[in-house]
Write a protein that holds these residues in place. Sequence first.
Motif, PDB file in Angstrom:
ATOM      1  N   MET A 165       0.843  -1.192   0.000  1.00  0.00           N
ATOM      2  CA  MET A 165       0.000   0.000   0.000  1.00  0.00           C
ATOM      3  C   MET A 165       0.881   1.245   0.000  1.00  0.00           C
ATOM      4  SD  MET A 165      -3.044  -1.234   2.592  1.00  0.00           S
ATOM      5  CE  MET A 165      -1.994  -1.310   4.020  1.00  0.00           C
ATOM      6  N   LYS A 166       0.265   2.385  -0.255  1.00  0.00           N
ATOM      7  CA  LYS A 166       1.027   3.632  -0.305  1.00  0.00           C
ATOM      8  C   LYS A 166       1.345   4.092   1.113  1.00  0.00           C
ATOM      9  CE  LYS A 166       1.471   8.063  -2.303  1.00  0.00           C
ATOM     10  NZ  LYS A 166       1.207   9.033  -3.231  1.00  0.00           N
ATOM     11  N   ALA A 167       2.614   4.197   1.395  1.00  0.00           N
ATOM     12  CA  ALA A 167       3.076   4.643   2.713  1.00  0.00           C
ATOM     13  C   ALA A 167       3.441   6.113   2.660  1.00  0.00           C
ATOM     14  CB  ALA A 167       4.287   3.819   3.137  1.00  0.00           C
ATOM     15  N   VAL A 168       3.442   6.720   3.845  1.00  0.00           N
ATOM     16  CA  VAL A 168       3.865   8.114   3.986  1.00  0.00           C
ATOM     17  C   VAL A 168       5.220   8.083   4.681  1.00  0.00           C
ATOM     18  CG1 VAL A 168       3.313  10.366   4.969  1.00  0.00           C
ATOM     19  CG2 VAL A 168       1.460   8.875   4.173  1.00  0.00           C
ATOM     20  N   LEU A 169       6.271   8.293   3.889  1.00  0.00           N
ATOM     21  CA  LEU A 169       7.632   8.255   4.439  1.00  0.00           C
ATOM     22  C   LEU A 169       8.373   9.536   4.098  1.00  0.00           C
ATOM     23  CD1 LEU A 169       8.504   4.572   3.522  1.00  0.00           C
ATOM     24  CD2 LEU A 169       8.078   5.477   5.806  1.00  0.00           C
TER      25      LEU A 169
END
Length: 197
Positions: A165-169
């Motif tokens: 899934m799209k992570a916020v890093l």
Amino acid sequence: MNKQRDELLQQMLETELGGVKIYETALQCVVNPDLKKEWTKYLEQTRKHVKVVRELFAKLGLEEEQTPGRKVVGHIGESLVAAMKMALEAGEPKAAELVACECVVFAETKDHQNWHLLAAYAEKAKGDEKKALNEACEAVEDDEDEHLYHSKGWCRELWIASLGMKAVLPPPEERKHVKTAIGASRAEQSRGELVKH
């Protein structure tokens, strides 16, 4: 009452000493360059925290000793280091990084609680004891909040990325410089907006 205070302090010292080993090992597992920078900073801060606790021992006239509780804390720290080494040996760098992140969160949860309990005890203390306890707590409070809340955010986001899934890093906790539980909760809630961008 001082006996239990002393037990807490013995465990705090062991937690900080173990924290140094945990960060040293976690840095062998890290893949993400931003997380490496973060953990390098936390390692240096944790080394400073060891000094703060030892200085507090001196001010309170407390000797280091291996109490049963301190031995348990040491065992848990050694187990976290062993878990990271096991993950490293498996040869999957991103999986080892995730294990390291979880180990850091486990360690920082105990560490954060220790300092929170000491601060609560300091509220009731008097005189020189109160002054020494407050000085120690003030010296590390912001570091400990950041270590816990930011590490939890990193762990969550690395897991999300590993699940495809799209992570916020870096995580929202990092971007917003979170230092409270409420701030961490708000940062986590804001991640939905960050994912859309």
